[in-house]
Structures are given as structure tokens and as C-alpha cells.
Design a protein around this motif. Structure first.
Motif, PDB file in Angstrom:
ATOM      1  N   LEU A 514       0.783  -1.360  -0.127  1.00 38.92           N
ATOM      2  CA  LEU A 514      -0.323  -0.102  -0.047  1.00 38.92           C
ATOM      3  C   LEU A 514       0.961   1.305  -0.076  1.00 38.92           C
ATOM      4  O   LEU A 514       0.751   2.060  -0.812  1.00 38.92           O
ATOM      5  N   VAL A 515       1.888   1.236   0.882  1.00 37.99           N
ATOM      6  CA  VAL A 515       2.692   2.499   0.896  1.00 37.99           C
ATOM      7  C   VAL A 515       3.600   2.694  -0.305  1.00 37.99           C
ATOM      8  O   VAL A 515       3.780   3.802  -0.849  1.00 37.99           O
ATOM      9  N   CYS A 516       3.798   1.772  -1.011  1.00 36.33           N
ATOM     10  CA  CYS A 516       4.701   1.710  -2.077  1.00 36.33           C
ATOM     11  C   CYS A 516       3.867   1.969  -3.250  1.00 36.33           C
ATOM     12  O   CYS A 516       4.307   2.077  -4.442  1.00 36.33           O
ATOM     13  N   GLY A 517       2.685   1.447  -3.529  1.00 32.28           N
ATOM     14  CA  GLY A 517       1.667   1.762  -4.661  1.00 32.28           C
ATOM     15  C   GLY A 517       1.725   0.631  -5.372  1.00 32.28           C
ATOM     16  O   GLY A 517       1.513   0.626  -6.760  1.00 32.28           O
ATOM     17  N   LEU A 518       2.104  -0.507  -4.634  1.00 30.53           N
ATOM     18  CA  LEU A 518       2.240  -1.701  -5.819  1.00 30.53           C
ATOM     19  C   LEU A 518       0.968  -2.490  -5.743  1.00 30.53           C
ATOM     20  O   LEU A 518       0.029  -2.497  -4.937  1.00 30.53           O
ATOM     21  N   ARG A 526      13.224  -4.955  -0.680  1.00 31.21           N
ATOM     22  CA  ARG A 526      13.634  -4.329   0.540  1.00 31.21           C
ATOM     23  C   ARG A 526      14.070  -3.123   0.287  1.00 31.21           C
ATOM     24  O   ARG A 526      14.304  -2.155   1.342  1.00 31.21           O
ATOM     25  N   ASP A 527      14.713  -2.637  -0.934  1.00 28.78           N
ATOM     26  CA  ASP A 527      15.348  -1.540  -1.406  1.00 28.78           C
ATOM     27  C   ASP A 527      14.408  -0.550  -1.947  1.00 28.78           C
ATOM     28  O   ASP A 527      15.149   0.450  -2.737  1.00 28.78           O
ATOM     29  N   HIS A 528      13.250  -0.841  -2.142  1.00 31.37           N
ATOM     30  CA  HIS A 528      12.254   0.095  -2.770  1.00 31.37           C
ATOM     31  C   HIS A 528      12.470   1.619  -2.220  1.00 31.37           C
ATOM     32  O   HIS A 528      12.502   1.704  -1.005  1.00 31.37           O
ATOM     33  N   PRO A 529      12.759   2.368  -2.948  1.00 34.23           N
ATOM     34  CA  PRO A 529      13.138   3.715  -2.337  1.00 34.23           C
ATOM     35  C   PRO A 529      11.825   4.387  -1.537  1.00 34.23           C
ATOM     36  O   PRO A 529      12.248   5.229  -0.597  1.00 34.23           O
ATOM     37  N   VAL A 530      10.580   4.203  -2.158  1.00 37.51           N
ATOM     38  CA  VAL A 530       9.704   4.524  -1.312  1.00 37.51           C
ATOM     39  C   VAL A 530       9.501   3.980   0.061  1.00 37.51           C
ATOM     40  O   VAL A 530       9.298   4.752   1.081  1.00 37.51           O
ATOM     41  N   LEU A 531       9.715   2.870   0.108  1.00 35.55           N
ATOM     42  CA  LEU A 531       9.582   2.125   1.445  1.00 35.55           C
ATOM     43  C   LEU A 531      10.871   2.801   2.178  1.00 35.55           C
ATOM     44  O   LEU A 531      10.583   2.788   3.464  1.00 35.55           O
ATOM     45  N   ARG A 532      12.046   2.898   1.948  1.00 33.97           N
ATOM     46  CA  ARG A 532      13.130   3.403   2.667  1.00 33.97           C
ATOM     47  C   ARG A 532      13.048   4.718   3.088  1.00 33.97           C
ATOM     48  O   ARG A 532      13.027   5.024   4.221  1.00 33.97           O
ATOM     49  N   LYS A 533      12.304   5.515   2.409  1.00 30.70           N
ATOM     50  CA  LYS A 533      11.814   6.932   2.662  1.00 30.70           C
ATOM     51  C   LYS A 533      11.015   6.990   3.822  1.00 30.70           C
ATOM     52  O   LYS A 533      11.159   7.662   4.599  1.00 30.70           O
ATOM     53  N   HIS A 534       9.884   6.071   3.687  1.00 31.53           N
ATOM     54  CA  HIS A 534       9.077   5.887   4.610  1.00 31.53           C
ATOM     55  C   HIS A 534       9.580   5.447   5.964  1.00 31.53           C
ATOM     56  O   HIS A 534       9.145   6.183   7.093  1.00 31.53           O
ATOM     57  N   LEU A 535      10.574   4.449   6.029  1.00 30.73           N
ATOM     58  CA  LEU A 535      11.050   3.821   7.196  1.00 30.73           C
ATOM     59  C   LEU A 535      11.943   5.146   7.793  1.00 30.73           C
ATOM     60  O   LEU A 535      12.007   5.172   9.046  1.00 30.73           O
ATOM     61  N   LEU A 557      16.343  -4.352   7.530  1.00 31.06           N
ATOM     62  CA  LEU A 557      15.296  -5.121   7.199  1.00 31.06           C
ATOM     63  C   LEU A 557      15.729  -6.539   6.952  1.00 31.06           C
ATOM     64  O   LEU A 557      16.653  -6.697   6.303  1.00 31.06           O
ATOM     65  N   CYS A 558      15.302  -7.618   7.721  1.00 29.23           N
ATOM     66  CA  CYS A 558      15.857  -8.910   7.486  1.00 29.23           C
ATOM     67  C   CYS A 558      15.002  -9.759   6.376  1.00 29.23           C
ATOM     68  O   CYS A 558      13.988  -9.486   6.115  1.00 29.23           O
ATOM     69  N   ALA A 559      15.833 -10.315   5.671  1.00 31.15           N
ATOM     70  CA  ALA A 559      15.340 -11.083   4.571  1.00 31.15           C
ATOM     71  C   ALA A 559      14.782 -12.580   5.024  1.00 31.15           C
ATOM     72  O   ALA A 559      13.685 -13.045   4.597  1.00 31.15           O
ATOM     73  N   GLU A 560      15.477 -12.878   6.081  1.00 35.02           N
ATOM     74  CA  GLU A 560      14.888 -14.231   6.532  1.00 35.02           C
ATOM     75  C   GLU A 560      14.038 -14.380   7.612  1.00 35.02           C
ATOM     76  O   GLU A 560      14.240 -13.349   8.613  1.00 35.02           O
ATOM     77  N   PRO A 561      12.790 -14.724   7.618  1.00 32.49           N
ATOM     78  CA  PRO A 561      11.941 -14.541   8.511  1.00 32.49           C
ATOM     79  C   PRO A 561      12.555 -15.050   9.792  1.00 32.49           C
ATOM     80  O   PRO A 561      13.181 -16.041   9.971  1.00 32.49           O
ATOM     81  N   ALA A 598      24.777  -0.153   2.345  1.00 31.51           N
ATOM     82  CA  ALA A 598      23.705   0.640   1.688  1.00 31.51           C
ATOM     83  C   ALA A 598      22.087   0.350   2.086  1.00 31.51           C
ATOM     84  O   ALA A 598      20.990   0.840   2.095  1.00 31.51           O
ATOM     85  N   GLU A 599      22.184  -1.271   2.557  1.00 30.72           N
ATOM     86  CA  GLU A 599      20.867  -1.616   3.045  1.00 30.72           C
ATOM     87  C   GLU A 599      20.279  -1.056   4.470  1.00 30.72           C
ATOM     88  O   GLU A 599      19.170  -1.147   4.778  1.00 30.72           O
TER      89      GLU A 599
END
Length: 608
Positions: A514-518, A526-535, A557-561, A598-599
Motif C-alpha cells: 500500500l505504501v509503495c503503491g504496488l 527491501r530496497d524500494h526507494p519509497v519504502l526506505r524513505k517511509h521508514l 530489514l531482515c530477509a530471513e523470517p 547501503a541496506e
């Protein structure tokens, strides 16, 4: 409706010279059954055709009525006793929630034999079954059950290898040398079962539940019949509508833990209600099962952990038809196991206002496996988000100064007598007055009026000091982060002996889209620019105007649950902070590099 839903609290407080505070209700605990077998028998006689439990099946839902549950439990009790189950040789249940699992549990209640439900993760999500072997060695089961002999074959082998001389295997279907559930259920109930039933007392051990809490070593918690029946009476007095409205629950919470197996199943059984097994859980690959169950069945009480609500809320917001059905006969929304972020609380309230034609309060309680489980309840309208309520009838709380916090300790009939074969653990668990030491911290909402309730203030063992010497309240800061971000399903905080707080976190995929408009089925990088800016903005919001202990400088952000088998997350849905930080120490070190990679996401006002 809130007036009918809740009984108003009447709490008195006593300030002691040593700085501790006692809190107790003025209302005494009412009469209740001596054991749960009496409750099953009562409803089998009064409402034999009422449904106790259903579960999904290829043809719809399998159902078990109270009448059939009593008759089958009698037969199973006789069969278990004939096959060597005894009070000192319990029945170990390896597979998850099912009609057979519940029927065997009820049979244990009638036979005076402890049921020992084991987390499915210990049977299936592991290669060496070390935890399961340790449990079997401690309890020395007389009978072991697994629903599917193929899926649980290695686990059954592990238990037999550990205790080769003490148990018989029962399965649904076939396995060489095993008794089938169907065969066991055809046993003719006789004098042995009747004698065992007559010998049951409130002190009879009903269950042994294994828990490590959030930090310690696994322990077998002795759960007596008195604990279970008194705790349900406490809830009836807090929620008086239960006396006239048998509850309907749609529930995934595992019966190997106290929230699902003692609180929820006990509530249905004690009040002549129905529990519909939800085969889903708050995980992306399983949550559609939860949605399917809620489309079919409208609950009257909905119980979940915050991670479950975080996945449910966006689905309700996006589907008005589902929301109207969900709220159509809902009495209350109930959460426990972890703090609910305030932003999520607000969204639940807005959904209820929009789609329900009656008031639907959101409420919480607090307790532990050792308290069967509910010790407090926020049983009044308008309680604050995060309020865990007041002591239930029959419960006395002691708030004890511990460093800069107050530990909550508890005494009452729902408290465990101790741990299986561990007198050292038992002795350490109680203080000199017999209060159970929980290790949890609370604060009074109002120091003058205890009827305003308590706010959970975290696990004392999880809080840590920064190098500045200031304490970080992990529970408070974590909840602020989840509320501000909204796109995170959970997080753990790091910073012990560091100069700033950082976080490891996991995405809530639905909210992130929803935040990223997807689109609804898209992956969220996890590197989506909108998501990073939001966080980054969320980190800045959390830290605005706060000192070092109230800010989170960086997030990864962790990749492994979170890994249940590795002990990172419990079946109740909360994270074991120490275990996560220990297992992912490489990620923690990345958060504290002088020049982060960078992550790593830094607060918007702190781009270091």
C-alpha cells in the motif's frame, strides 16, 4: 453493549513500607467446577447436540458435538489407561490442533492423566529433534500421539529412541506397531476409567506445558485442574455475557501453548461454546486460510496476537463485505502475547465504527503459562491501548521495585505449583511470600486510582543500558516504532553497551504494498526507494524530541523470517529478543559500522 460485555472493576491498593504495592479486587472469586471433566459432562447432558469444535476438511468442516465428545473421551480414557498412561506417565501430543488432539486431551482430563502438547515445530521443523527428545526424557510419556504417521514419523522415532520402554504410539491412519486412533476410540469404557474419574481433584495435573518464557531454559509447567477452572471463572466474572451467550471463536493459536490451549479452548468448553479451528496463522503463505475461515464463520469473540491483527486489518479495510461479516455478531476484539501498536488499535476502532451496528470494544489481558494464563483483564470500556487491565477476581498482584521498574508478581488459585522434576526452578520462581515472579514490568495508569489499570512495561530481562548509563525500555520503544512505521510486522532492538539504539525488523507485505503503491500480488523489494524513505521518516518520528534511549538511529530489514525452530519466535507469536540478537549478530554488527552499508536505513534527521 459495553455495559453488558464487561463487569466494572473494583480494585483496592495497599502501599507497603518497602515500596511494593498490593492490588486485589474487592469481588471474591465465585464457585467453579473442580475439574474440566465436569464441565464436559455438564454440556454433554444439557446440550448434547451443540458443537464443541470444528476443523477444516476436504468436504467442508468436521464437527464434534458435546455429546459425542463425552462418549469418545470416556472410551479414549479407558484405552489410554489400558495402554499404560498414568499420572506419572503422561500422554504426549506431537501434532497440532485437530479433533483428535482435543478428544485425547479431554480423555486425559477424564482419566486424571496429564496431557503434554508439544509445539509442532519441535516435531517437524527440525532435523535432530533435540528439544523433543529432552521433553520426552523429562516426562517419560505413557502414550504418544501424532495425527499423520508420515509427517510425524521421524518425531515419533525420536521419542521412542529416547524413551524406548515407556510408551505406546497412537496415530490416525497406520504405522507398524502403532495403535490407530480409531481403534483406541472403540475401547469400551469400564471400571478403570470410572475409578480414575472419581479420583480427580482440583490438584490433579491436567497438563504439562513447556515454555522457556522469552529468555530462559525450557521448563515443564505443571497446570492443575484448579488453575484451569478457576481461571475460566475469573474470565466469566470479568465478561459476564459469557454466562448467557456461548462464545464462538475462530482460532489458529496452537494448543501447545497456554493462550490457545488453556484460555481459548477452556473458554469454549467452560461456557458451552464452539471453537472453529483456523488452519492458518500470521504468515504470508498461510494467512489465506484465516481469511477463508472468517468468510465462512463470524466469531463472537476474536482472539489474536498483534502480528495477526497487522495482517487482518488491511484485508478488512480493503473488503467491506468481509468486514461486515466479521463484525456482524462480534462482542469484542481481544489481543495478548505482545503490545498492540496504537496505530493498529486506531484502525481496528475505525473499522468497527464503520462496519458494526453495535459497539465492539478492543481489549487485552496479561498472564503467563504459569498463571493458566489470564491474571489481569482490561474489562471496561475506554481502556487505553496497551493497558493490560486490573487483577481478576481471586488474584492478588504485588508490584515490586526492581531497579527503575516495578516487577509484577502474582498469587492466586490459577498459579502453578511449580515445574516438573525441577525443584530448583520452582524454588527460584516464587518469592518469600509465595508470589510468582513473572519477570514482567508494569506501571500504574494512575498512581491514585488502581481501577485505571496497568500498562505493560516490558520484560525486565530484555531492557538494556546504553553506554550513557540510561535504560532502554524495549517494549515501549518497539511499540512506538511499529505504530509509526505501520509497514513492519515486528522488530527487535539492539544497543546493549552501545551509544545508540538500532533495530532489526521484518516487513508486513500487505502494508508495504500500500505504501509503495504496488499491486496486491507484487513482491516488495527491501530496497524500494519509497519504502526506505517511509521508514527513515518513521525513525525520525519515533525519535523526535527524545533522548538517546528514546531514539532508534538505524534499522535493517531482515530477509530471513524469524525462525521458530531456532527459538526466535514462539507459537504465541512474539519474538524472543535475546535469541534473535544472538543468532543474527552479524546483522547487528552491520548496524553499528562507522559507515553503514547501503541496506541500513538511518533516521531521516540522522543520515550517519
Amino acid at each position: 453493549m459495553t455495559r453488558d460485555t464487561f463487569a466494572p472493576p473494583r480494585i483496592v491498593g495497599e502501599q507497603r513500607a518497602d515500596g511494593s504495592v498490593l492490588l486485589r479486587p474487592t469481588e471474591p472469586l465465585g464457585a467453579h467446577a473442580e475439574h474440566l471433566g465436569q464441565e464436559l459432562r455438564r454440556y454433554a447432558e444439557q446440550t448434547p447436540d451443540a458443537v464443541l469444535v470444528t476443523e477444516p476438511s476436504p468436504d467442508g468442516r468436521r464437527a464434534l458435538t458435546y455429546g459425542d465428545a463425552w462418549a469418545t473421551a470416556e472410551a479414549l480414557a479407558q484405552g489410554l489407561l489400558e495402554r499404560g498412561a498414568r499420572p506419572d506417565r503422561p500422554v504426549m501430543l506431537l501434532s497440532g490442533n485437530s479433533l483428535e488432539h482435543l478428544q485425547l486431551t479431554l480423555a486425559c482430563y477424564l482419566a486424571g492423566v496429564p496431557a503434554v502438547p508439544a509445539s509442532v515445530a519441535y516435531s517437524r521443523a527440525t532435523s535432530d529433534h533435540a528439544q523433543l527428545r529432552a521433553m520426552a526424557e523429562l516426562v517419560r510419556p505413557g502414550v504418544v500421539f501424532a495425527a499423520d504417521p508420515r509427517q510425524f514419523g521421524p518425531a515419533l522415532d525420536a521419542v521412542r529412541d529416547t524413551t524406548p520402554d515407556v510408551h505406546e504410539t497412537v496415530v490416525r491412519g497406520g504405522r507398524p506397531g502403532a495403535t490407530t486412533f480409531e481403534e483406541l476410540a472403540r475401547t469400551v469404557a469400564g471400571a478403570e476409567a470410572a475409578s480414575a474419574y472419581a479420583a480427580i481433584t482440583p490438584d490433579t495435573v491436567a497438563k504439562i506445558l513447556f515454555t522457556s518464557g522469552s529468555t530462559g531454559r525450557p521448563k515443564g509447567v505443571l497446570t492443575t485442574q484448579r488453575m484451569l477452572t478457576s481461571n475460566q471463572q475469573m474470565m466469566r466474572q470479568a465478561w459476564p455475557f459469557l454466562a448467557g451467550e456461548p462464545p464462538v471463536l475462530v482460532d489458529w493459536l496452537p494448543w501447545s501453548h497456554t493462550f490457545g490451549g488453556s484460555h481459548n479452548v477452556g473458554m469454549a468448553l467452560t461456557n458451552g461454546g464452539t471453537i472453529h479451528v483456523d488452519s492458518g496463522r500470521p504468515a504470508p503463505e498461510l494467512f489465506e486460510h484465516t481469511i477463508a475461515a472468517l468468510r465462512e464463520i463470524a466469531p463472537t469473540i476474536y482472539v489474536n496476537v498483534p502480528a495477526g491483527y497487522a495482517m487482518l486489518v488491511p484485508r478488512l479495510e480493503a473488503d467491506p463485505g468481509l468486514a461486515r461479516h466479521f463484525f456482524s455478531r462480534l462482542r469484542l476484539l481481544f489481543y495478548a502475547a505482545a503490545a498492540l501498536p496504537e496505530a493498529l488499535w486506531d484502525r481496528l476502532e475505525r473499522l468497527a465504527e464503520r462496519h458494526a451496528d453495535h459497539e465492539v470494544p478492543c481489549t487485552s489481558s496479561w498472564g503467563t503459562t504459569e498463571t493458566a494464563p489470564a491474571a489481569t483483564s482490561a474489562h471496561w470500556g475506554g481502556a487505553r491501548c496497551g493497558c493490560i487491565g486490573v487483577p481478576l477476581p481471586g488474584v492478588t498482584l504485588k508490584l515490586v521495585p526492581t531497579e527503575d521498574k516495578r516487577e509484577i508478581r502474582i498469587a492466586g488459585p490459577s498459579v502453578t505449583p511449580g515445574y516438573l522434576n525441577r525443584p530448583d526452578f520452582t524454588a527460584a520462581a516464587f518469592d518469600e511470600e509465595g508470589f510468582y515472579r513473572t519477570g514482567d514490568a508494569v506501571v500504574l495508569v494512575d498512581d491514585v486510582d488502581p481501577n485505571q489499570g496497568l500498562m505493560f512495561d516490558g520484560r525486565i530481562a530484555e531492557d538494556f543500558k546504553l553506554t550513557t548509563g540510561t535504560w532502554v525500555s524495549v517494549a515501549t520503544l518497539r511499540t512506538r516504532l511499529l505504530s509509526a512505521a505501520q509497514v513492519l510486522s515486528d522488530a527487535v532492538l539492539a544497543g546493549h553497551d552501545r551509544n545508540e539504539v538500532t533495530a532489526l525488523a521484518w516487513l508486513n507485505i500487505a502494508e508495504s504494498r500500500l505504501v509503495c503503491g504496488l499491486p496486491p500480488d507484487a513482491d516488495v523489494p527491501r530496497d524500494h526507494p519509497v519504502l526506505r524513505k517511509h521508514l527513515a521518516a518513521a525513525l525520525a518520528e519515533v525519535g523526535a524530541g527524545a533522548g538517546s534511549a528514546g531514539r532508534i538511529a538505524r534499522l535493517l530489514l531482515c530477509a530471513e523470517p524469524p525462525d521458530l525452530d531456532a527459538g526466535e519466535i514462539t507459537d504465541k507469536g512474539y519474538l524472543n529478543q535475546r535469541r534473535v540478537l544472538r543468532r543474527r549478530r552479524d546483522l547487528v554488527e552491520r548496524l553499528y559500522r562507522d559507515v553503514p552499508d547501503a541496506e541500513v536505513i538511518a533516521a531521516a534527521n540522522n543520515r550517519s
